[in-house]
Each structure stands twice: as structure tokens, then as C-alpha cells.
Motif scaffolding. Structure first.
Motif, PDB file in Angstrom:
ATOM      1  N   MET A  97       0.722  -1.151   0.122  1.00 32.87           N
ATOM      2  CA  MET A  97       0.075  -0.063  -0.112  1.00 32.87           C
ATOM      3  C   MET A  97       0.914   1.094   0.036  1.00 32.87           C
ATOM      4  O   MET A  97       1.898   1.392   0.551  1.00 32.87           O
ATOM      5  CB  MET A  97      -0.756  -0.087   1.099  1.00 32.87           C
ATOM      6  N   LYS A  98       0.468   2.338  -0.731  1.00 27.92           N
ATOM      7  CA  LYS A  98       1.150   3.499  -0.878  1.00 27.92           C
ATOM      8  C   LYS A  98       1.074   4.346   0.292  1.00 27.92           C
ATOM      9  O   LYS A  98       0.125   4.434   0.882  1.00 27.92           O
ATOM     10  CB  LYS A  98       0.880   4.291  -2.185  1.00 27.92           C
ATOM     11  N   SER A  99       2.391   4.819   0.846  1.00 27.40           N
ATOM     12  CA  SER A  99       2.358   5.794   2.121  1.00 27.40           C
ATOM     13  C   SER A  99       1.522   7.107   1.528  1.00 27.40           C
ATOM     14  O   SER A  99       1.440   7.306   0.171  1.00 27.40           O
ATOM     15  CB  SER A  99       3.640   6.209   2.395  1.00 27.40           C
ATOM     16  N   ALA A 100       1.077   8.061   2.491  1.00 26.75           N
ATOM     17  CA  ALA A 100       0.791   9.468   2.137  1.00 26.75           C
ATOM     18  C   ALA A 100       1.336  10.186   1.417  1.00 26.75           C
ATOM     19  O   ALA A 100       1.058  10.753   0.200  1.00 26.75           O
ATOM     20  CB  ALA A 100       0.143  10.148   3.448  1.00 26.75           C
ATOM     21  N   GLU A 101       2.785  10.113   1.487  1.00 25.30           N
ATOM     22  CA  GLU A 101       3.929  10.793   0.800  1.00 25.30           C
ATOM     23  C   GLU A 101       3.783  10.373  -0.687  1.00 25.30           C
ATOM     24  O   GLU A 101       4.049  11.047  -1.598  1.00 25.30           O
ATOM     25  CB  GLU A 101       5.082  10.934   1.503  1.00 25.30           C
ATOM     26  N   GLN A 102       3.787   8.994  -0.995  1.00 27.57           N
ATOM     27  CA  GLN A 102       4.143   8.731  -2.213  1.00 27.57           C
ATOM     28  C   GLN A 102       2.704   8.964  -2.867  1.00 27.57           C
ATOM     29  O   GLN A 102       2.912   9.067  -4.260  1.00 27.57           O
ATOM     30  CB  GLN A 102       4.241   6.958  -2.101  1.00 27.57           C
ATOM     31  N   ARG A 103       1.678   8.719  -2.150  1.00 28.60           N
ATOM     32  CA  ARG A 103       0.270   9.028  -3.114  1.00 28.60           C
ATOM     33  C   ARG A 103       0.375  10.564  -3.430  1.00 28.60           C
ATOM     34  O   ARG A 103      -0.060  11.113  -4.394  1.00 28.60           O
ATOM     35  CB  ARG A 103      -0.998   8.630  -2.073  1.00 28.60           C
ATOM     36  N   PHE A 104       0.691  11.320  -2.359  1.00 30.04           N
ATOM     37  CA  PHE A 104       0.793  12.899  -2.750  1.00 30.04           C
ATOM     38  C   PHE A 104       1.739  12.875  -3.944  1.00 30.04           C
ATOM     39  O   PHE A 104       1.518  13.987  -4.812  1.00 30.04           O
ATOM     40  CB  PHE A 104       0.990  13.523  -1.505  1.00 30.04           C
ATOM     41  N   GLU A 117       2.659  11.361  -6.366  1.00 32.50           N
ATOM     42  CA  GLU A 117       2.185  10.965  -7.630  1.00 32.50           C
ATOM     43  C   GLU A 117       1.122  11.914  -8.021  1.00 32.50           C
ATOM     44  O   GLU A 117       1.133  12.530  -9.354  1.00 32.50           O
ATOM     45  CB  GLU A 117       1.588   9.577  -7.328  1.00 32.50           C
ATOM     46  N   LEU A 118       0.261  12.467  -6.996  1.00 31.04           N
ATOM     47  CA  LEU A 118      -0.772  13.614  -7.427  1.00 31.04           C
ATOM     48  C   LEU A 118      -0.279  14.869  -7.953  1.00 31.04           C
ATOM     49  O   LEU A 118      -0.438  15.309  -8.792  1.00 31.04           O
ATOM     50  CB  LEU A 118      -1.564  13.803  -6.057  1.00 31.04           C
ATOM     51  N   TYR A 119       1.035  15.111  -7.078  1.00 32.96           N
ATOM     52  CA  TYR A 119       1.858  16.362  -7.512  1.00 32.96           C
ATOM     53  C   TYR A 119       2.332  16.233  -8.865  1.00 32.96           C
ATOM     54  O   TYR A 119       2.263  17.422  -9.421  1.00 32.96           O
ATOM     55  CB  TYR A 119       2.720  16.509  -6.247  1.00 32.96           C
ATOM     56  N   GLU A 120       2.925  15.329  -9.390  1.00 33.29           N
ATOM     57  CA  GLU A 120       3.778  15.168 -10.127  1.00 33.29           C
ATOM     58  C   GLU A 120       2.825  15.161 -11.489  1.00 33.29           C
ATOM     59  O   GLU A 120       2.910  15.584 -12.569  1.00 33.29           O
ATOM     60  CB  GLU A 120       4.756  14.174 -10.234  1.00 33.29           C
ATOM     61  N   THR A 121       1.705  14.070 -11.292  1.00 38.29           N
ATOM     62  CA  THR A 121       0.728  13.952 -12.311  1.00 38.29           C
ATOM     63  C   THR A 121      -0.050  15.535 -12.750  1.00 38.29           C
ATOM     64  O   THR A 121      -0.193  15.757 -13.974  1.00 38.29           O
ATOM     65  CB  THR A 121      -0.111  13.204 -12.142  1.00 38.29           C
ATOM     66  N   HIS A 122      -0.357  16.031 -11.813  1.00 41.37           N
ATOM     67  CA  HIS A 122      -1.088  17.371 -12.115  1.00 41.37           C
ATOM     68  C   HIS A 122      -0.474  18.610 -11.981  1.00 41.37           C
ATOM     69  O   HIS A 122      -1.335  19.928 -11.850  1.00 41.37           O
ATOM     70  CB  HIS A 122      -2.634  17.048 -11.257  1.00 41.37           C
ATOM     71  N   ARG A 137      -2.977  18.409   2.917  1.00 42.53           N
ATOM     72  CA  ARG A 137      -3.625  18.184   4.092  1.00 42.53           C
ATOM     73  C   ARG A 137      -4.968  17.424   4.156  1.00 42.53           C
ATOM     74  O   ARG A 137      -5.611  16.768   4.962  1.00 42.53           O
ATOM     75  CB  ARG A 137      -3.673  19.614   4.605  1.00 42.53           C
ATOM     76  N   ARG A 138      -5.552  17.326   2.927  1.00 45.48           N
ATOM     77  CA  ARG A 138      -6.996  16.762   2.786  1.00 45.48           C
ATOM     78  C   ARG A 138      -6.767  15.616   2.228  1.00 45.48           C
ATOM     79  O   ARG A 138      -7.530  15.245   1.208  1.00 45.48           O
ATOM     80  CB  ARG A 138      -7.878  17.674   2.131  1.00 45.48           C
ATOM     81  N   LEU A 139      -5.578  14.777   2.026  1.00 45.91           N
ATOM     82  CA  LEU A 139      -5.428  13.722   1.124  1.00 45.91           C
ATOM     83  C   LEU A 139      -6.454  12.612   1.300  1.00 45.91           C
ATOM     84  O   LEU A 139      -6.721  11.986   0.149  1.00 45.91           O
ATOM     85  CB  LEU A 139      -3.855  13.229   1.394  1.00 45.91           C
ATOM     86  N   PRO A 140      -6.890  12.360   2.310  1.00 47.45           N
ATOM     87  CA  PRO A 140      -7.898  11.170   2.169  1.00 47.45           C
ATOM     88  C   PRO A 140      -9.197  11.756   1.710  1.00 47.45           C
ATOM     89  O   PRO A 140      -9.852  10.666   1.428  1.00 47.45           O
ATOM     90  CB  PRO A 140      -8.303  11.078   4.058  1.00 47.45           C
ATOM     91  N   ASP A 141      -9.160  12.943   1.507  1.00 46.05           N
ATOM     92  CA  ASP A 141     -10.558  13.497   0.707  1.00 46.05           C
ATOM     93  C   ASP A 141     -10.495  13.399  -0.832  1.00 46.05           C
ATOM     94  O   ASP A 141     -11.443  13.599  -1.673  1.00 46.05           O
ATOM     95  CB  ASP A 141     -10.983  14.648   1.252  1.00 46.05           C
ATOM     96  N   VAL A 142      -9.187  13.248  -1.186  1.00 45.31           N
ATOM     97  CA  VAL A 142      -8.950  13.286  -2.725  1.00 45.31           C
ATOM     98  C   VAL A 142      -9.621  12.389  -3.454  1.00 45.31           C
ATOM     99  O   VAL A 142      -9.368  11.161  -3.128  1.00 45.31           O
ATOM    100  CB  VAL A 142      -7.380  13.611  -2.851  1.00 45.31           C
ATOM    101  N   PRO A 143     -10.366  12.568  -4.447  1.00 41.16           N
ATOM    102  CA  PRO A 143     -11.208  11.409  -5.051  1.00 41.16           C
ATOM    103  C   PRO A 143     -10.104  10.842  -6.108  1.00 41.16           C
ATOM    104  O   PRO A 143      -9.072  11.072  -6.299  1.00 41.16           O
ATOM    105  CB  PRO A 143     -12.380  12.273  -5.692  1.00 41.16           C
ATOM    106  N   LEU A 144     -10.675   9.689  -6.599  1.00 43.39           N
ATOM    107  CA  LEU A 144      -9.963   8.852  -7.575  1.00 43.39           C
ATOM    108  C   LEU A 144      -9.406   9.662  -8.733  1.00 43.39           C
ATOM    109  O   LEU A 144      -8.338   9.423  -9.518  1.00 43.39           O
ATOM    110  CB  LEU A 144     -10.492   7.475  -7.975  1.00 43.39           C
ATOM    111  N   GLU A 145     -10.296  10.555  -9.269  1.00 47.08           N
ATOM    112  CA  GLU A 145     -10.038  11.468 -10.319  1.00 47.08           C
ATOM    113  C   GLU A 145      -9.738  12.774  -9.916  1.00 47.08           C
ATOM    114  O   GLU A 145     -10.951  13.619  -9.482  1.00 47.08           O
ATOM    115  CB  GLU A 145     -11.130  11.520 -11.281  1.00 47.08           C
ATOM    116  N   PRO A 146      -8.289  12.962  -9.498  1.00 47.00           N
ATOM    117  CA  PRO A 146      -8.049  14.185  -8.605  1.00 47.00           C
ATOM    118  C   PRO A 146      -8.156  15.544  -9.232  1.00 47.00           C
ATOM    119  O   PRO A 146      -8.395  16.739  -8.885  1.00 47.00           O
ATOM    120  CB  PRO A 146      -6.640  14.027  -8.461  1.00 47.00           C
ATOM    121  N   LEU A 147      -8.082  15.633 -10.753  1.00 46.04           N
ATOM    122  CA  LEU A 147      -7.946  16.908 -11.242  1.00 46.04           C
ATOM    123  C   LEU A 147      -8.818  17.823 -11.236  1.00 46.04           C
ATOM    124  O   LEU A 147      -8.858  18.996 -10.658  1.00 46.04           O
ATOM    125  CB  LEU A 147      -7.644  16.701 -12.704  1.00 46.04           C
ATOM    126  N   PRO A 148     -10.294  17.261 -11.399  1.00 44.56           N
ATOM    127  CA  PRO A 148     -11.312  18.333 -11.198  1.00 44.56           C
ATOM    128  C   PRO A 148     -11.398  18.827  -9.643  1.00 44.56           C
ATOM    129  O   PRO A 148     -11.534  19.916  -9.436  1.00 44.56           O
ATOM    130  CB  PRO A 148     -12.546  17.479 -11.410  1.00 44.56           C
TER     131      PRO A 148
END
Lengths: 184, 312
Positions: free
Chosen positions: A1-8, A10-15, A45-56
Motif C-alpha cells: 500500500m502506498k504511503s501518504a507521501e507516495q500518493r501525494f 504521484e498526485l503532485y507530479e501528475t497534475h 492536508r486533505r489527502l484522504p478526501d482526494v477522489p480517484l479522479e483528482p484533477l477536477p
């Protein structure tokens, strides 16, 4: 399972580029840098709230960050200012007169109509994604787009040389009025 | 001027420096920002002390009433029963203060002294709802907006004057929304002192359009269990006629727009080809529906598909 930092990450680099592009198109560089930073700070800060499609979702955050900046700085609507700037370089070879007409026509739309239109035309979102970014239903976005396009056609038919150049008929005149749903 | 021309014109005035992201944020600056952000704590523990204060309105929605076809009644009753059971749980859950039996809002204590509020009577007058929050010391204004049937009684939107997003929506209802979740309650920090704004869904009056809606195929909505989701257009006429629905068809356009994005959908009262497939639908007002179609069959594994057919 990805850590919070890894998930963030990915989100950061992608978007990052899309979020930055959204912000840069709507405000000045100084405010944009701050807004982008704040947007991703909220995402972290709200990483748990970020949906699967984060861009919108991210663009929705950025939109609110910009709104907060405007309130804090007591400025006029930044997008309106941006649209009416004469030293903004258009992306295409649109001539100055036509570009000015288009910017003026967009500036006359309601803020919600502008956002719906530009999220799709400038930021490449689908109607569904724009609805998620704006926090409204897809039907509401479709309605705002329909009205925005209708108003733009009317405004441009009165002022744009493009229609004449294309030899197209001007659309039938329709009443120009604020829609009742825009205050919601 | 067709839609493609218009899209090209609008896109042509997008400021070109909006693409100069690398100039604004060099790779080094981007990495610095990343490291700066992840050094701060993340998650729920920072609520109330966050440095960044964006205006924040959670997008929310949810369930219930009105359909005419007996074959769909069971699903609707299930949705209503589920909502009622949620409300019952809240009511028995140690209210902060003894609760008036006629109260429109139920308050109870939450973690860390927060207050959890659940609206149990979305038909209550707006003034009564405002007054019940005021009685708990909150400056919260409630707005009721017309919504599609399954969203009646749910939280549509929240915001606050401080832009902190402090009022959080609590999920738990049976409805299905595009944003996910089905918010039927609110968590308000005990020390919340800003002005709060809450928008709740109410039934539409005759002639009103919905200000929020979810898929017409979702449980509690008019076309749930209608068999139209994924059906071909030609097979839909009798159902739509029986429900006396005014239809706007949104048929998928082929190709792509001049800016490389999807060409989008047409909008017409004339049905698309009979062998096109129905992919989604939204009620825009009582008796009025917008239906999206595509030439390709609707995939069985489309998001929400199974959930939309729940109880059918």
C-alpha cells in the motif's frame, strides 16, 4: 500500500502542470505561484478526501484559493482583469480586434458561465469533470455552457469580423439577461 | 458560427503565458515546494489549525421520493427506509441537549467536542432551521434549493465566511452522487465562530428547475429500474412517453474539437439514431430529462452501473 507521501507525490507530479496552467490563465504570476502552492498544500492536508479522479477536485481547490486571494486583496475579479488585459499574448494568430471582441464577450458572461466555458475550452475538462470542479451537477454545467455559447454567439455576431469573413449567418437574436440559476 | 468555431475562438484568447509553467516553477522550485508541503502534518489532525485557508465547499448530495411506476416502488421504499434508519440512529445517539420531538435538526456530540447535526426534516421552514442552529450558538444560515428526488433532505453545499471548510459533511445516506458519498449530516467544530452557510435539498415546486441532481438512473430517481440505462434509443420511446417526459437528447459527436478535446455532445429534442445507446440521464426539472447517448454500447462495468441497478 502506498504511503501518504507516495500518493501525494504521484498526485503532485501528475497534475502540477495542469493546476499551474489553470491558475496562470486566471491571475498574475505572483499570485499564481502562491495559489499553486496553497492548492497543493490543501491537497496534502486533505489527502484522504482526494477522489480517484483528482484533477477536477484540484481545480476546484485552486478556484477557491483564487477567490480567497481576490477577497483578501480586494481586487476586481482577476479573470475579468486578465481577459481585458491588452498586453496578454493570445495563443493563436487571432487578430487584435477579434481577440478583443472575444475577451469582451467572455467578460460579459456571469462568473459561473465563464468558469464552465473556460474549464472546458481552456483546461480541457469534460462536462462531468467541470461539474466536479465547480461543485455542481453536470446538468447545471450543460445549462451554463448552453447559455454562455448562446450569449457569445450573439455578442460576437454584433462585433466580430470573423463571422463576416466566414460568410456565416448571424444567429437569431436572443434576449441577453442574467440566468436565474447563476446565483446558486 | 458552429460550436467548433466558437471553441476555437475562446481557446485563442487563453493567455499563452499560462503554458509557461516551467518558467514559474523550475524543477528545483517545484521540488522545494513539494518538500516544504510534506514536512507539514497531513490529514484530519490539522483541522482547525491549517495554514492554508481556501474557501471550501464540499460537494454533496442524496435520496427519496416520487415515482409512478409500481415496478420501481420497491427500490424507492428501500432508499427511504435506509435514510430513515440513519436518522433513527442519530436521534438515539446522546443528543447534546434534550431534543424537541418536533425539531428539524438533531444535534449530538462528536469527537473532540464537535457537534454533529443531522437534518431530519428537510420540509421544515428555513427560519426554523436557522433558529435551531442559532439556539446552539451557531451563526449558520440554511438555504433550501430544489433538487431531484433522491437528493431531497441531503446536504448540497457548505461554506463559511472564514473559508476554512470547517463545516464538514457527513456521509451515510443511500443516494448515489457523481461526487461520491451521500451526505446527510454535518460536523461543526465546537469552537466554530464564523458565519456558516448550508444548502439543503428540498422537493421542487411546479415550474422550478432542479439546482442539483444526480443520475436519473440512481436509486430514488425517476428512471431507476426503468431498464433504459444501456438500452437503445429506439427501445426507450414507450417508457419516456409513459412518464410524459420532455427529453433533450445529448448525442455524442464524433471526432474531436479544434483544441484536441472531445467534440462533445449535441443537444436536440429530436432523438438520435434508434440504435444508439443510452449512457446517462439527468432530470433537470420535474417532467424534463436530459439523456446522453453514444453509438457504442454502454459498458456493463461503467462506474456506478451496478449501484444504479441496485434493487431492480
Amino acid at each position: 500500500m502506498k504511503s501518504a507521501e507516495q500518493r501525494f507525490e504521484e498526485l503532485y507530479e501528475t497534475h502540477f502542470a495542469r493546476v499551474s496552467g489553470y491558475v496562470l490563465a486566471r491571475t498574475d504570476w505572483h499570485s499564481a505561484a502562491e495559489a499553486v502552492a496553497q492548492t497543493f498544500e490543501v491537497a496534502w492536508r486533505r489527502l484522504p478526501d482526494v477522489p480517484l479522479e483528482p484533477l477536477p477536485w484540484l481545480l476546484g481547490v485552486a478556484r477557491r484559493v483564487l477567490a480567497d486571494q481576490r477577497r483578501a486583496q480586494g481586487r476586481r475579479d482577476a479573470l475579468f482583469t486578465r481577459l481585458t488585459q491588452t498586453n496578454t499574448t493570445p495563443a493563436d494568430e487571432t487578430d487584435d480586434e477579434l481577440g478583443e471582441s472575444i475577451r469582451a464577450a467572455i467578460a460579459q458572461l456571469s462568473p459561473l458561465q465563464q468558469e464552465a466555458l473556460l474549464l472546458i475550452s481552456w483546461d480541457g475538462l469534460s462536462e462531468r469533470e467541470a461539474a466536479a470542479a465547480l461543485g455542481c451537477s453536470r446538468g447545471a454545467v450543460a445549462l451554463r455552457l448552453h447559455r454562455a455559447r448562446r450569449l457569445l454567439r450573439v455578442a460576437l455576431s454584433r462585433s466580430s469580423p470573423r463571422d463576416k469573413a466566414l460568410g456565416q449567418k448571424s444567429p437569431a437574436a436572443v434576449p441577453v439577461h442574467a440566468s436565474t440559476e447563476e446565483h446558486a | 458560427m458552429n460550436r467548433d468555431d466558437l471553441a476555437a475562438l475562446v481557446r485563442s484568447v487563453r493567455p499563452s503565458d499560462a503554458d509557461r509553467v516551467d518558467d514559474l516553477f523550475t524543477r528545483t522550485r517545484r521540488d522545494e515546494l513539494f518538500n516544504e508541503i510534506v514536512r507539514t502534518p497531513n490529514g484530519a489532525q490539522t483541522v482547525g489549525s491549517r495554514r492554508v485557508r481556501p474557501g471550501w465547499g464540499a460537494r454533496l448530495r442524496a435520496p427519496s421520493v416520487g415515482r409512478s411506476r409500481p415496478g420501481r416502488r420497491l427500490a424507492m421504499l428501500s432508499a427511504v427506509a435506509a435514510l430513515a434508519s440513519v436518522a433513527a440512529i442519530v436521534i438515539t445517539n446522546s443528543p447534546v441537549h434534550p431534543q424537541d420531538a418536533s425539531a428539524a435538526v438533531v444535534f449530538r456530540g462528536g469527537a473532540g467536542g464537535d457537534v454533529v447535526a443531522t437534518v431530519v426534516d428537510p420540509f421544515a421552514a428555513q427560519a426554523q432551521l436557522d433558529a435551531e442552529f442559532a439556539a446552539r450558538g451557531f451563526d449558520i444560515t440554511v438555504t433550501l434549493v430544489p433538487v431531484s428526488p433522491s437528493l431531497v433532505g441531503t446536504v448540497i453545499y457548505t461554506s463559511d465566511s472564514g473559508g476554512t471548510g470547517a463545516i464538514q459533511a457527513l456521509q451515510g445516506g443511500p443516494c448515489i452522487t457523481e461526487g461520491g458519498g451521500c451526505p446527510i449530516g454535518l460536523r461543526i467544530p465546537a469552537n466554530f465562530s464564523d458565519a456558516g452557510y448550508i444548502t439543503l435539498g428540498r422537493p421542487a415546486k411546479p415550474g422550478e428547475t432542479y439546482q442539483s441532481q444526480t443520475s436519473a438512473f440512481a436509486p430514488g430517481e425517476l428512471l431507476h429500474c426503468s431498464g433504459l440505462l444501456g438500452a437503445q434509443v429506439g427501445a426507450s420511446e414507450s417508457v419516456l412517453r409513459a412518464d410524459k417526459l420532455a427529453v433533450t437528447w445529448r448525442a455524442k459527436l464524433t471526432g474531436s474539437g479544434p483544441d484536441g478535446t472531445s467534440a462533445g455532445y449535441s443537444a436536440s429534442s429530436t432523438p438520435p439514431p434508434a440504435d444508439d445507446y443510452i449512457w446517462d440521464a439527468l432530470m433537470t426539472a420535474p417532467g424534463t430529462v436530459m439523456i446522453w447517448t453514444e453509438p457504442q454500447p454502454w459498458p456493463d462495468d461503467a462506474s456506478h452501473g451496478a449501484a444504479f441497478n441496485r434493487g431492480c
